[in-house]
Design a protein around this motif. Structure first.
Motif, PDB file in Angstrom:
ATOM      1  N   ALA A 100       0.846  -1.200   0.000  1.00 54.05           N
ATOM      2  CA  ALA A 100       0.000   0.000   0.000  1.00 54.05           C
ATOM      3  C   ALA A 100       0.880   1.249   0.000  1.00 54.05           C
ATOM      4  O   ALA A 100       1.903   1.304   0.686  1.00 54.05           O
ATOM      5  CB  ALA A 100      -0.907  -0.008   1.218  1.00 54.05           C
ATOM      6  N   ALA A 101       0.465   2.253  -0.784  1.00 53.52           N
ATOM      7  CA  ALA A 101       1.283   3.461  -0.921  1.00 53.52           C
ATOM      8  C   ALA A 101       0.405   4.698  -1.077  1.00 53.52           C
ATOM      9  O   ALA A 101      -0.719   4.623  -1.584  1.00 53.52           O
ATOM     10  CB  ALA A 101       2.204   3.331  -2.132  1.00 53.52           C
ATOM     11  N   ASP A 102       0.960   5.829  -0.643  1.00 54.50           N
ATOM     12  CA  ASP A 102       0.314   7.133  -0.819  1.00 54.50           C
ATOM     13  C   ASP A 102       0.711   7.758  -2.151  1.00 54.50           C
ATOM     14  O   ASP A 102       0.008   8.637  -2.661  1.00 54.50           O
ATOM     15  CB  ASP A 102       0.727   8.072   0.319  1.00 54.50           C
ATOM     16  CG  ASP A 102       0.357   7.503   1.671  1.00 54.50           C
ATOM     17  OD1 ASP A 102      -0.847   7.286   1.906  1.00 54.50           O
ATOM     18  OD2 ASP A 102       1.271   7.253   2.486  1.00 54.50           O
ATOM     19  N   PHE A 103       1.839   7.340  -2.697  1.00 59.45           N
ATOM     20  CA  PHE A 103       2.357   7.924  -3.934  1.00 59.45           C
ATOM     21  C   PHE A 103       3.094   6.834  -4.703  1.00 59.45           C
ATOM     22  O   PHE A 103       3.965   6.167  -4.153  1.00 59.45           O
ATOM     23  CB  PHE A 103       3.316   9.071  -3.573  1.00 59.45           C
ATOM     24  CG  PHE A 103       3.918   9.817  -4.742  1.00 59.45           C
ATOM     25  CD1 PHE A 103       3.257   9.964  -5.957  1.00 59.45           C
ATOM     26  CD2 PHE A 103       5.170  10.395  -4.612  1.00 59.45           C
ATOM     27  CE1 PHE A 103       3.824  10.670  -7.010  1.00 59.45           C
ATOM     28  CE2 PHE A 103       5.751  11.108  -5.659  1.00 59.45           C
ATOM     29  CZ  PHE A 103       5.073  11.244  -6.865  1.00 59.45           C
ATOM     30  N   VAL A 104       2.701   6.631  -5.955  1.00 63.71           N
ATOM     31  CA  VAL A 104       3.432   5.722  -6.842  1.00 63.71           C
ATOM     32  C   VAL A 104       3.952   6.563  -7.992  1.00 63.71           C
ATOM     33  O   VAL A 104       3.176   7.217  -8.694  1.00 63.71           O
ATOM     34  CB  VAL A 104       2.552   4.570  -7.374  1.00 63.71           C
ATOM     35  CG1 VAL A 104       3.340   3.728  -8.373  1.00 63.71           C
ATOM     36  CG2 VAL A 104       2.047   3.699  -6.224  1.00 63.71           C
ATOM     37  N   TYR A 105       5.266   6.554  -8.168  1.00 61.15           N
ATOM     38  CA  TYR A 105       5.899   7.304  -9.244  1.00 61.15           C
ATOM     39  C   TYR A 105       6.565   6.329 -10.207  1.00 61.15           C
ATOM     40  O   TYR A 105       7.259   5.408  -9.785  1.00 61.15           O
ATOM     41  CB  TYR A 105       6.944   8.278  -8.683  1.00 61.15           C
ATOM     42  CG  TYR A 105       7.674   9.033  -9.772  1.00 61.15           C
ATOM     43  CD1 TYR A 105       6.994   9.915 -10.607  1.00 61.15           C
ATOM     44  CD2 TYR A 105       9.034   8.843  -9.985  1.00 61.15           C
ATOM     45  CE1 TYR A 105       7.655  10.592 -11.621  1.00 61.15           C
ATOM     46  CE2 TYR A 105       9.701   9.524 -10.993  1.00 61.15           C
ATOM     47  CZ  TYR A 105       8.998  10.391 -11.807  1.00 61.15           C
ATOM     48  OH  TYR A 105       9.650  11.057 -12.821  1.00 61.15           O
ATOM     49  N   ALA A 106       6.317   6.541 -11.506  1.00 56.21           N
ATOM     50  CA  ALA A 106       6.930   5.702 -12.543  1.00 56.21           C
ATOM     51  C   ALA A 106       7.363   6.623 -13.677  1.00 56.21           C
ATOM     52  O   ALA A 106       6.695   6.728 -14.700  1.00 56.21           O
ATOM     53  CB  ALA A 106       5.948   4.646 -13.025  1.00 56.21           C
ATOM     54  N   GLY A 107       8.460   7.308 -13.465  1.00 57.03           N
ATOM     55  CA  GLY A 107       8.943   8.293 -14.426  1.00 57.03           C
ATOM     56  C   GLY A 107       9.619   7.652 -15.620  1.00 57.03           C
ATOM     57  O   GLY A 107      10.716   7.112 -15.480  1.00 57.03           O
ATOM     58  N   PHE A 108       8.973   7.682 -16.773  1.00 55.02           N
ATOM     59  CA  PHE A 108       9.512   7.129 -18.015  1.00 55.02           C
ATOM     60  C   PHE A 108       9.898   5.657 -17.860  1.00 55.02           C
ATOM     61  O   PHE A 108      10.786   5.172 -18.546  1.00 55.02           O
ATOM     62  CB  PHE A 108      10.694   7.959 -18.522  1.00 55.02           C
ATOM     63  CG  PHE A 108      10.282   9.301 -19.047  1.00 55.02           C
ATOM     64  CD1 PHE A 108       9.928   9.457 -20.377  1.00 55.02           C
ATOM     65  CD2 PHE A 108      10.242  10.407 -18.205  1.00 55.02           C
ATOM     66  CE1 PHE A 108       9.532  10.698 -20.867  1.00 55.02           C
ATOM     67  CE2 PHE A 108       9.844  11.650 -18.684  1.00 55.02           C
ATOM     68  CZ  PHE A 108       9.487  11.800 -20.017  1.00 55.02           C
ATOM     69  N   ALA A 109       9.244   4.941 -16.951  1.00 54.42           N
ATOM     70  CA  ALA A 109       9.572   3.531 -16.703  1.00 54.42           C
ATOM     71  C   ALA A 109       8.549   2.581 -17.302  1.00 54.42           C
ATOM     72  O   ALA A 109       8.912   1.558 -17.889  1.00 54.42           O
ATOM     73  CB  ALA A 109       9.691   3.284 -15.200  1.00 54.42           C
ATOM     74  N   ASP A 136      -4.166  -1.036  -7.374  1.00 52.31           N
ATOM     75  CA  ASP A 136      -4.468  -1.706  -6.105  1.00 52.31           C
ATOM     76  C   ASP A 136      -3.608  -1.181  -4.960  1.00 52.31           C
ATOM     77  O   ASP A 136      -4.047  -1.163  -3.814  1.00 52.31           O
ATOM     78  CB  ASP A 136      -4.259  -3.217  -6.236  1.00 52.31           C
ATOM     79  CG  ASP A 136      -5.316  -3.887  -7.101  1.00 52.31           C
ATOM     80  OD1 ASP A 136      -6.357  -3.254  -7.401  1.00 52.31           O
ATOM     81  OD2 ASP A 136      -5.084  -5.052  -7.512  1.00 52.31           O
ATOM     82  N   ALA A 137      -2.380  -0.773  -5.259  1.00 53.16           N
ATOM     83  CA  ALA A 137      -1.466  -0.303  -4.213  1.00 53.16           C
ATOM     84  C   ALA A 137      -1.837   1.078  -3.692  1.00 53.16           C
ATOM     85  O   ALA A 137      -1.554   1.405  -2.530  1.00 53.16           O
ATOM     86  CB  ALA A 137      -0.027  -0.274  -4.742  1.00 53.16           C
TER      87      ALA A 137
END
Length: 193
Positions: A96-105, A123-124
């Motif tokens: 579980a997360a408050d922020f998911v970052y996927a920069g150019f990934a 879901d996370a």
């Protein structure tokens, strides 16, 4: 074609946080929480979060990721950082997360695995949590390359159904890449669960 990510990260040395990431953090309303940096690469954004009090899970398949992401962090900051050297598309359920970052990934995820990765991201995210990152469109020079995925605007909007879209910008232009000149077709996304 296989990318030499270690060489790419070395060439990126000294860059600041990416604009989509910075804008997402500006939209975060509360105290630092838990973040996931998918395809964390050179670790710039993961370190930025950790030094501001976030707990971070940084994931990248490059074997040198742990040393690279931890560089310059204090021992106390490192206690808030977990680094996993693995392809993010093979991880399965994310915490579980408050922020998911996927920069150019995310574009570098195999097309048949992408729906599962996107479902894991959704879901996370805790209620109110933010996703920020980029997807590539069909006008991109790299369209059709193996081990990548691409989405048109309708597909991107469909993926964001049920989320509050804070920012969706389409960049469709010529520019430079680490391989030289190319046409970029990129969707920059910030959305709240």
């Amino acid at each position: 074609m296989a990318f030499d990510w270690s060489q790419f990260y070395e060439q990126q040395g000294g860059r600041g946080v990416r604009p989509t990431f910075a804008s997402a953090l500006e939209a975060w309303p509360g105290e630092p929480g838990t973040a996931i940096d998918l395809g964390c690469g050179d670790g710039v954004e993961a370190r930025h979060l950790v030094t501001r009090g976030w707990r971070v899970l940084a994931i990248d398949s490059d074997p040198g990721v742990d040393e690279r992401v931890r560089a310059g962090l204090t021992p106390e900051e490192q206690t808030r950082l977990e680094v996993r050297s693995a392809p993010f598309e093979s991880l399965g359920d994310l915490p579980a997360a408050d922020f998911v970052y996927a920069g150019f990934a995310l574009p570098f995820c195999e097309a048949d695995r992408f729906p599962y990765v996107w479902a894991d991201i959704r879901d996370a995210l805790r209620p109110g949590g933010l996703f920020a990152g980029e997807l590539f469109g069909p006008h991109d020079t790299w369209f059709g390359r193996p081990r990548m995925n691409f989405h048109d605007r309708a597909g991107v909007t469909g993926m964001l159904t049920g989320m509050e879209v804070l920012h969706l910008a389409e960049d469709d232009r010529r520019g430079m890449s680490f391989e030289g000149p190319k046409h970029w077709h990129v969707f920059h996304i910030i959305a709240r669960a």
